[in-house]
Design a protein around this motif. Sequence first.
Motif, PDB file in Angstrom:
ATOM      1  N   PRO A  22       0.847  -1.311   0.131  1.00 35.32           N
ATOM      2  CA  PRO A  22      -0.063  -0.065  -0.106  1.00 35.32           C
ATOM      3  C   PRO A  22       0.989   1.302  -0.075  1.00 35.32           C
ATOM      4  O   PRO A  22       1.856   1.234   0.723  1.00 35.32           O
ATOM      5  CB  PRO A  22      -0.770  -0.124   1.297  1.00 35.32           C
ATOM      6  CG  PRO A  22      -0.732  -1.686   1.543  1.00 35.32           C
ATOM      7  CD  PRO A  22       0.474  -2.093   1.124  1.00 35.32           C
ATOM      8  N   THR A  23       0.295   2.234  -0.590  1.00 38.88           N
ATOM      9  CA  THR A  23       1.180   3.297  -0.966  1.00 38.88           C
ATOM     10  C   THR A  23       1.526   4.222   0.534  1.00 38.88           C
ATOM     11  O   THR A  23       2.677   4.772   0.572  1.00 38.88           O
ATOM     12  CB  THR A  23       0.603   4.181  -1.898  1.00 38.88           C
ATOM     13  OG1 THR A  23       0.414   3.531  -3.045  1.00 38.88           O
ATOM     14  CG2 THR A  23       1.500   5.572  -2.340  1.00 38.88           C
ATOM     15  N   ALA A  24       0.616   4.488   1.212  1.00 33.98           N
ATOM     16  CA  ALA A  24       0.659   4.919   2.460  1.00 33.98           C
ATOM     17  C   ALA A  24       1.722   4.252   3.413  1.00 33.98           C
ATOM     18  O   ALA A  24       2.613   4.994   3.952  1.00 33.98           O
ATOM     19  CB  ALA A  24      -0.482   4.987   3.223  1.00 33.98           C
ATOM     20  N   ALA A  25       1.607   2.969   3.442  1.00 41.53           N
ATOM     21  CA  ALA A  25       2.652   2.323   4.036  1.00 41.53           C
ATOM     22  C   ALA A  25       4.061   2.277   3.651  1.00 41.53           C
ATOM     23  O   ALA A  25       4.953   2.533   4.295  1.00 41.53           O
ATOM     24  CB  ALA A  25       2.406   0.822   4.027  1.00 41.53           C
ATOM     25  N   ALA A  26       4.205   2.323   2.253  1.00 41.20           N
ATOM     26  CA  ALA A  26       5.397   2.606   1.789  1.00 41.20           C
ATOM     27  C   ALA A  26       5.933   3.884   1.942  1.00 41.20           C
ATOM     28  O   ALA A  26       7.304   4.308   2.230  1.00 41.20           O
ATOM     29  CB  ALA A  26       5.244   2.442   0.138  1.00 41.20           C
ATOM     30  N   GLY A  27       5.127   4.971   2.141  1.00 51.23           N
ATOM     31  CA  GLY A  27       5.522   6.295   2.286  1.00 51.23           C
ATOM     32  C   GLY A  27       6.018   6.334   3.783  1.00 51.23           C
ATOM     33  O   GLY A  27       6.970   7.164   4.120  1.00 51.23           O
ATOM     34  N   ALA A  28       5.554   5.638   4.749  1.00 48.55           N
ATOM     35  CA  ALA A  28       5.916   5.631   6.250  1.00 48.55           C
ATOM     36  C   ALA A  28       7.236   4.856   6.233  1.00 48.55           C
ATOM     37  O   ALA A  28       8.234   5.208   6.872  1.00 48.55           O
ATOM     38  CB  ALA A  28       5.128   4.862   6.987  1.00 48.55           C
ATOM     39  N   LEU A  29       7.739   4.031   5.272  1.00 51.67           N
ATOM     40  CA  LEU A  29       8.986   3.054   5.259  1.00 51.67           C
ATOM     41  C   LEU A  29       9.988   4.166   4.575  1.00 51.67           C
ATOM     42  O   LEU A  29      11.164   3.711   5.029  1.00 51.67           O
ATOM     43  CB  LEU A  29       8.872   1.817   4.498  1.00 51.67           C
ATOM     44  CG  LEU A  29       7.874   0.737   5.296  1.00 51.67           C
ATOM     45  CD1 LEU A  29       7.871  -0.255   4.309  1.00 51.67           C
ATOM     46  CD2 LEU A  29       8.766   0.592   6.572  1.00 51.67           C
ATOM     47  N   THR A  30       9.691   4.900   3.877  1.00 45.04           N
ATOM     48  CA  THR A  30      10.813   5.840   3.325  1.00 45.04           C
ATOM     49  C   THR A  30      11.370   6.743   4.483  1.00 45.04           C
ATOM     50  O   THR A  30      12.590   7.243   4.234  1.00 45.04           O
ATOM     51  CB  THR A  30      10.169   7.030   2.446  1.00 45.04           C
ATOM     52  OG1 THR A  30       9.155   7.682   2.944  1.00 45.04           O
ATOM     53  CG2 THR A  30       9.398   6.250   1.135  1.00 45.04           C
TER      54      THR A  30
END
Length: 289
Positions: free
Chosen positions: A226-234
């Motif tokens: 999910p894009t939101a989760a990927a954003g958090a991992l950045t």
Amino acid sequence: MRHFAMVAAGATLWGCWSLFLRPAGLSWAQNALLALIAMSLPVPFLLRGAPWRDRRATGALLVVGLADAANISLFFAAMKRGPVSVAVLTHYLAPLLLALVAPWVLGERRSVRALVAAPVTLLGLVLLIGRPDGTGGVGMTAALGAGSALFYAAIVLGTKAATRAYSPLAVASLHAPVSVGVLLLIAGRDALPSAMDGATLQVLAGGAVCGLMGTFLFNAGLRHVPTAAAGALTYLEPLTASLVGWAVFAEALTPVGVAGGLLVLAAGVWVASERRAAVAVVSLPSATP
């Protein structure tokens, strides 16, 4: 979890840029140009058979190229103009933006954990980097950093759309020549290295490792995360950069900074461990090999 690990590995490699850039001593424009050139190296092998007829995916790839040039230019301009902490913190408004807009743009289900983790990880980043020293153009630095965050969010959204037809390596590489052209329009001759010396080769190596490999891993994982989760991992990128600065370049890392780093890691793990059923995404077609 394998795909979450790929996104995390890509963000971690991005945080290792200083290992290549600091010893080279080149300008931000030269570093950006050489990194983009390194990312362009696979292009001749990817042109044939590329799914150009998929207008939506190809348009998204063009958006990534344009946004990447703007992102690099604004972010490095922010770092040069004022406090680095202000530049980095405002740049990393991007994950919060992604958590808010991804459900509307990509039709993904809203991730409650990602929405909660975005401000929490931003707080951890504040503790990790420290308070700005108050010198320099703080207002303009914040504006430039926030601008880079907008374009970085556009990169992630464009990548998500482009991978519906293009392979992760193609998305990582094919956009780079567009970014090179835009960067040359922005920086002009200042972006050209003075000679093909050791410093130039070192930055090219960094572009291959941190740029091409890091972006490939991030894109490959992003197709299934999910894009939101990927954003958090950045947020692993600034965390890694701070740890590299402490371990390799003897930069100070206070106990408060360590606590902030642990908060960033804890929030990332919390988001990554959310049940997929709760944040299921719209399935995308397999990328063209």
